[in-house]
Design a protein around this motif. Structure first.
Motif: not given
Length: 772
Positions: A629, A631, A636
């Motif tokens: 994952e 980030e 966003n």
């Protein structure tokens, strides 16, 4: 005399078809104007259906994990893992699925079966991108064996893939799969709060000017039709029969225009669905008008035409002699001020609060009062324009010594509505454009990157030593570090906890906004940031444990590495957003125990924040660790996607509003030219010079347009500021947009002045002389 409805219907059709070229031209003008208006109305009404279709497809394919009783993962389970990465401003979603070779797991819409280990199913758009950028294939380990159908995608441009893996190849974070389908979309195209703002903005941009435009189309050739209706009334036709004849003329043109408008929108939907808008594409069936939209378009437009035309027709039916003799009409009523004054009061009140430094964004009162004030102000601008123009024209006509100005002012004083039909659409366009600009300013402020660098966080325990080495060599990566939290027992909630960053002084300087002074390599240093409150658990002199593993990956836990927090501190200025914000201590990499590595934490990488660099780094990291994952700190992707969709819809609304305003001006100007031919012929016969006539016509149009645009510019700026103040953002006053609106307003005035000149000519027709 009473008349049967069938007879009045025949009379109306006869008048509709037998009024010569002028009458047929006006009928065609009304129909085409209504067609354009209905096409815009259908486009606005279909937007919620397109967004709903997007969300329903996203909900139907959402993986549903096993819930309820704690379920231990077994070899017979089908497990899944979802990863979403930004591809530019567009989300790139990968669903990793692992299932037994002999099992028959459920599958989502759009595919016949879940892919086996080593197989990949991709969306059509993703397949095109893979052909253009083969390096992206590292994110999809396996061979492409099929394509996802439209039922499993939210739009033709979506980047979506199902990646088959064996259950053992997926990390422990993979969850057992119960099926597909959810009640709500995991990430809606536009969330409910933003959708409310979007509806309000589109209503001001499109629906408000559209109602005025349809009213203008319904009142085309109003004077000539009123004279015909008055003649029928004098010949003995009843009042109801006269109103029915008028209804036949107006409703027939509006109904034909509504049918044409729906057809035009249906064709445009088939074409634009293949192109789409930035951030929003849809399939043609999603944008086809529903039964409700068809009912609104085919009934609302003729109904509005009947309602608007009924007032003038009723005047001709009740006072036919007054209409035939062209008696001076009654002065316009001033009840429009009853809407304008409270609307201005609301938005000026919020602007005053903003100027005084008080923040009125909290609470639901502003969310109701500001839209109401904006709508009242817009409607009041339209209704107050006629009495304001008549009053100003009467004042100027009584003081001027110029013949052209006196002619123009007297005409505006006697009949202000003839020019107002031309300028109302442009006035509302400027007012709505200013408000829409405020929405775009707030969205741009939200989506604008504020940091010159971009950080990436990867789970440290999911990366082996080889992957860690390769990530440092990814193109675009400028520095790396490690953030980890101190260990606390699971049963304890009172044990103090701090965050440590493992980096040297050069790496610390790369991640912070200002290079720190006093950093010493090889020494543990306590970190303080003036922009962040000091953590209460970070007490100098206290020792904090950090869990470590043996090198080589997932080794067994060893003794804890303890860090004693120094009393002296190193002041840093962390960027916002950044994983370094709130860090408590700096640990040099050289002080970590040899042969050991942290058991958990975030591996941090940093690059420039340019879109191309971010895209290159994400692709490189995804190729190295496809199931990890990743980030992008502070990014966003769902919010960025929603902002892109809202911007696209607002831009489309502004284009529709511009088209409506220009169409209203063109249609009204053409109708005004046909209606004023008799008066121009009279002036020509009386010996008026062409320059005098042209100047009078130009001034007659520019006076209400100048008054309306000035009011729209001022009211629009106040409405925009009140929206920004109550929106909760940091931008309250948009000074950059004022010059653009001022230039556009000046351009509208110049265009209107030039467009009024060809309306005057020296040719005199006998029919125009005979009437007057």
């Amino acid at each position: 005399m009473t008349t049967r409805p069938a007879i009045t219907l025949l009379i109306g059709l006869r008048l509709l078809l037998g009024t010569g070229r002028t009458g047929r031209a006006r009928f065609l003008l009304m129909s085409l104007g209504c067609a354009m208006g209905v096409a815009c109305l259908a486009a606005v009404l279909t937007i919620p259906a397109i967004l709903a279709a997007h969300d329903s497809r996203a909900a139907a394919r959402a993986p549903r994990p096993v819930t309820g009783v704690p379920h231990a993962r077994s070899a017979a389970d089908t497990v899944f893992l979802t990863r979403q990465d930004p591809y530019g401003s567009q989300p790139f979603t990968r669903v990793f699925v692992g299932h037994p070779a002999d099992g028959r797991p459920p599958h989502p819409p759009g595919i016949d079966r879940l892919p086996k280990s080593g197989e990949v199913l991709v969306s059509p758009r993703l397949r095109e991108i893979l052909a253009e950028q083969p390096g992206l294939a590292g994110l999809l380990p396996g061979r492409i064996t099929g394509t996802i159908g439209p039922e499993g995608l939210t739009g033709p441009d979506e980047l979506y893939a199902y990646v088959g893996r064996s259950p053992g190849q997926l990390p422990s974070s993979a969850r057992p799969l119960a099926g597909f389908g959810a009640e709500w979309a995991p990430t809606p195209a536009v969330d409910s709060s933003t959708l409310s703002i979007l509806r309000f903005a589109l209503g001001c941009l499109v629906l408000l000017p559209l109602a005025v435009f349809l009213s203008v189309c319904a009142r085309l050739s109003a004077e000539a039709r009123a004279r015909r209706l008055a003649a029928l009334r004098l010949l003995g036709l009843s009042v109801k029969g006269t109103l029915r004849v008028n209804a036949v003329e107006t409703v027939a043109a509006a109904l034909l225009g509504a049918v044409l408008g729906v057809g035009v929108y249906a064709l445009a939907n088939e074409a634009f669905a293949r192109v789409g808008l930035p951030g929003l594409q849809w399939y043609p069936p999603d944008g086809r008008p529903s039964g409700t939209v068809l009912a609104v378009c085919l009934l609302a437009c003729p109904g509005l035409a009947w309602f608007v035309g009924r007032h003038r027709a009723r005047e001709a039916a009740l006072r036919p002699l007054r209409v035939r003799r062209s008696v001076r009409p009654r002065p316009p009523k001033r009840y429009g001020m009853l809407l304008l004054l409270p609307g201005l009061g609301v938005i000026c009140g919020y602007c005053a609060l903003g100027a005084l430094g008080r923040d009125p964004s909290d609470g639901p009162v502003g969310a109701v009062l500001v839209p109401v004030g904006v709508l009242l102000t817009g409607a009041g601008l339209v209704l107050a324009l006629a009495p304001a123009t008549a009053w100003l024209a009467r004042r100027l006509a009584g003081t001027t010594q110029s013949l052209p100005l006196a002619l123009a002012m007297r005409r505006n004083e006697v009949e202000p509505g003839s020019s107002l039909r031309v300028v109302t659409g442009l006035v509302l366009l400027v007012y709505a454009a200013s408000l829409a600009q405020g929405v775009l300013v707030e969205l741009a402020h939200i989506s604008r990157p504020t940091s010159p660098t971009q950080e990436y966080a990867l789970p440290f325990n999911e990366l082996n030593d080889g992957q860690l080495t390769r990530t440092r060599r990814v193109e675009g990566v400028r520095s790396q570090a490690l953030a980890m939290d101190s260990w606390i027992p699971r049963a304890s909630s009172t044990t103090p906890r701090i965050t440590a960053v493992v980096a040297d002084c050069e790496q610390l300087a790369a991640f912070t906004a200002v290079p720190p002074r006093g950093c010493v390599d090889g020494r543990i240093q306590r970190l303080t940031d003036s922009d962040m409150a000091e953590a209460p658990d970070a007490r100098p002199g206290r020792s904090y444990p950090f869990l470590m593993r043996t090198e080589g990956g997932l080794g067994a836990l060893t003794e804890k590495f303890r860090v004693t927090l120094p009393r002296g501190s190193l002041a840093i200025t962390a960027r916002q957003p950044s994983a370094f914000a709130g860090a408590d201590v700096l640990v040099p990499p050289s002080l970590l125990p040899a042969g050991q590595r942290p058991a958990a934490g975030q591996f941090l990488l940093m690059s420039r924040s340019t879109p191309d660099t971010v895209r290159t780094v994400l692709d490189g990291l995804g190729t190295i660790a496809p199931t990890a994952e990743i980030e992008a700190v502070g990014v966003n992707i769902d919010s960025l996607q929603q902002i892109t969709v809202v911007k696209s819809l607002l831009a489309a609304g502004m284009v529709l509003g511009l088209a409506i305003g220009v169409a209203a001006f063109a249609v009204s100007a053409a109708d005004r030219a046909m209606e004023s031919r008799g008066r121009l012929a009279t002036l020509n016969l009386l010996g008026a010079r062409p320059l005098t006539v042209r100047t009078a016509q130009c001034v007659q149009l520019l006076l209400p347009l100048t008054v309306g645009l000035a009011g729209a510019l001022v009211a629009g700026r106040l409405a925009e500021s009140s929206y920004l103040i109550t929106g909760g953002g940091t931008v309250h006053w948009d000074g950059d947009g004022l010059p653009v609106l001022a230039v556009c307003t000046a351009g509208i005035l110049l265009t209107a002045a030039l467009a009024s000149l060809p309306l005057t000519h020296r040719h005199v027709e006998l029919e125009h002389i005979g009437r007057d």
